[in-house]
Design a protein around this motif. Sequence first.
Motif, PDB file in Angstrom:
ATOM      1  N   ARG A 115       8.286   3.768  -5.509  1.00  0.00           N
ATOM      2  CA  ARG A 115       6.823   3.648  -5.517  1.00  0.00           C
ATOM      3  C   ARG A 115       6.408   2.250  -5.070  1.00  0.00           C
ATOM      4  O   ARG A 115       7.196   1.310  -5.109  1.00  0.00           O
ATOM      5  CB  ARG A 115       6.276   3.940  -6.903  1.00  0.00           C
ATOM      6  CG  ARG A 115       6.381   5.402  -7.295  1.00  0.00           C
ATOM      7  CD  ARG A 115       5.667   5.673  -8.607  1.00  0.00           C
ATOM      8  NE  ARG A 115       5.751   7.070  -8.994  1.00  0.00           N
ATOM      9  CZ  ARG A 115       4.873   7.997  -8.640  1.00  0.00           C
ATOM     10  NH1 ARG A 115       3.830   7.671  -7.895  1.00  0.00           N
ATOM     11  NH2 ARG A 115       5.024   9.244  -9.022  1.00  0.00           N
ATOM     12  N   TRP A 116       5.123   2.109  -4.705  1.00  0.00           N
ATOM     13  CA  TRP A 116       4.655   0.821  -4.191  1.00  0.00           C
ATOM     14  C   TRP A 116       4.874  -0.300  -5.195  1.00  0.00           C
ATOM     15  O   TRP A 116       5.157  -1.434  -4.831  1.00  0.00           O
ATOM     16  CB  TRP A 116       3.173   0.902  -3.822  1.00  0.00           C
ATOM     17  CG  TRP A 116       2.262   1.021  -5.021  1.00  0.00           C
ATOM     18  CD1 TRP A 116       1.830   2.169  -5.608  1.00  0.00           C
ATOM     19  CD2 TRP A 116       1.706  -0.048  -5.772  1.00  0.00           C
ATOM     20  NE1 TRP A 116       1.036   1.888  -6.680  1.00  0.00           N
ATOM     21  CE2 TRP A 116       0.931   0.533  -6.812  1.00  0.00           C
ATOM     22  CE3 TRP A 116       1.760  -1.436  -5.687  1.00  0.00           C
ATOM     23  CZ2 TRP A 116       0.230  -0.233  -7.740  1.00  0.00           C
ATOM     24  CZ3 TRP A 116       1.063  -2.207  -6.607  1.00  0.00           C
ATOM     25  CH2 TRP A 116       0.312  -1.594  -7.631  1.00  0.00           C
TER      26      TRP A 116
ATOM     27  N   SER B 123       3.027   7.951   1.310  1.00  0.00           N
ATOM     28  CA  SER B 123       2.837   8.164  -0.116  1.00  0.00           C
ATOM     29  C   SER B 123       4.132   8.670  -0.722  1.00  0.00           C
ATOM     30  O   SER B 123       4.997   9.228  -0.015  1.00  0.00           O
ATOM     31  CB  SER B 123       1.725   9.181  -0.348  1.00  0.00           C
ATOM     32  OG  SER B 123       2.171  10.461   0.078  1.00  0.00           O
TER      33      SER B 123
ATOM     34  N   ARG C  76       4.638  12.455  -0.053  1.00  0.00           N
ATOM     35  CA  ARG C  76       5.079  12.798   1.297  1.00  0.00           C
ATOM     36  C   ARG C  76       6.541  12.424   1.498  1.00  0.00           C
ATOM     37  O   ARG C  76       7.315  13.181   2.091  1.00  0.00           O
ATOM     38  CB  ARG C  76       4.196  12.111   2.325  1.00  0.00           C
ATOM     39  CG  ARG C  76       2.840  12.776   2.504  1.00  0.00           C
ATOM     40  CD  ARG C  76       1.974  12.018   3.501  1.00  0.00           C
ATOM     41  NE  ARG C  76       2.604  11.840   4.812  1.00  0.00           N
ATOM     42  CZ  ARG C  76       2.662  12.761   5.751  1.00  0.00           C
ATOM     43  NH1 ARG C  76       2.145  13.961   5.549  1.00  0.00           N
ATOM     44  NH2 ARG C  76       3.231  12.490   6.921  1.00  0.00           N
TER      45      ARG C  76
ATOM     46  N   ASP D  57       0.823  -1.210   0.000  1.00  0.00           N
ATOM     47  CA  ASP D  57       0.000   0.000   0.000  1.00  0.00           C
ATOM     48  C   ASP D  57       0.855   1.257   0.000  1.00  0.00           C
ATOM     49  O   ASP D  57       0.364   2.346  -0.284  1.00  0.00           O
ATOM     50  CB  ASP D  57      -0.901   0.049   1.237  1.00  0.00           C
ATOM     51  CG  ASP D  57      -2.095  -0.884   1.117  1.00  0.00           C
ATOM     52  OD1 ASP D  57      -2.772  -1.100   2.140  1.00  0.00           O
ATOM     53  OD2 ASP D  57      -2.345  -1.399   0.007  1.00  0.00           O
ATOM     54  N   TYR D  58       2.136   1.111   0.360  1.00  0.00           N
ATOM     55  CA  TYR D  58       2.960   2.275   0.624  1.00  0.00           C
ATOM     56  C   TYR D  58       4.151   2.385  -0.325  1.00  0.00           C
ATOM     57  O   TYR D  58       4.770   1.379  -0.695  1.00  0.00           O
ATOM     58  CB  TYR D  58       3.512   2.208   2.055  1.00  0.00           C
ATOM     59  CG  TYR D  58       2.446   2.292   3.111  1.00  0.00           C
ATOM     60  CD1 TYR D  58       1.877   1.144   3.642  1.00  0.00           C
ATOM     61  CD2 TYR D  58       2.004   3.527   3.557  1.00  0.00           C
ATOM     62  CE1 TYR D  58       0.885   1.225   4.605  1.00  0.00           C
ATOM     63  CE2 TYR D  58       1.018   3.608   4.525  1.00  0.00           C
ATOM     64  CZ  TYR D  58       0.459   2.461   5.037  1.00  0.00           C
ATOM     65  OH  TYR D  58      -0.518   2.554   5.980  1.00  0.00           O
TER      66      TYR D  58
END
Length: 122
Positions: free
Chosen positions: A52-53, A100, A103, A31-32
Amino acid sequence: QVQLEESGGGLVQAGGSLRLSCTASGRTFSDYAMAWFRQAPGKEREFVAAIRWSGSSTYYADSVKGRFTISRDNAQNTVYLQMTSLKPTDTANYYCAAASILRLRLGKGDYWGQGTQVTVSS
């Protein structure tokens, strides 16, 4: 909640290599986005690399570009930081973080590990 635990730090000579690992537990790892940050004594924490995830995109600080590689294995809930051509200026406590991608690139994490020390001797 996501719990993060780093490993793989240590003492290495300049020019050497290390691979850091960060293993997640709790909520779904995929998810992260994930990132590595570092903080040297007396200095502010700085962004090192993010992924990225999906692993489809990676981002690096200029100071490590071409020497460090971030990767992840979602099946193993683990993100890695392969560090090569290490310099004494890379000496710091290295932390992984989850959030994310936006962030993380702003230096913010929702979850943080405790850190692992990397010391590069000249």
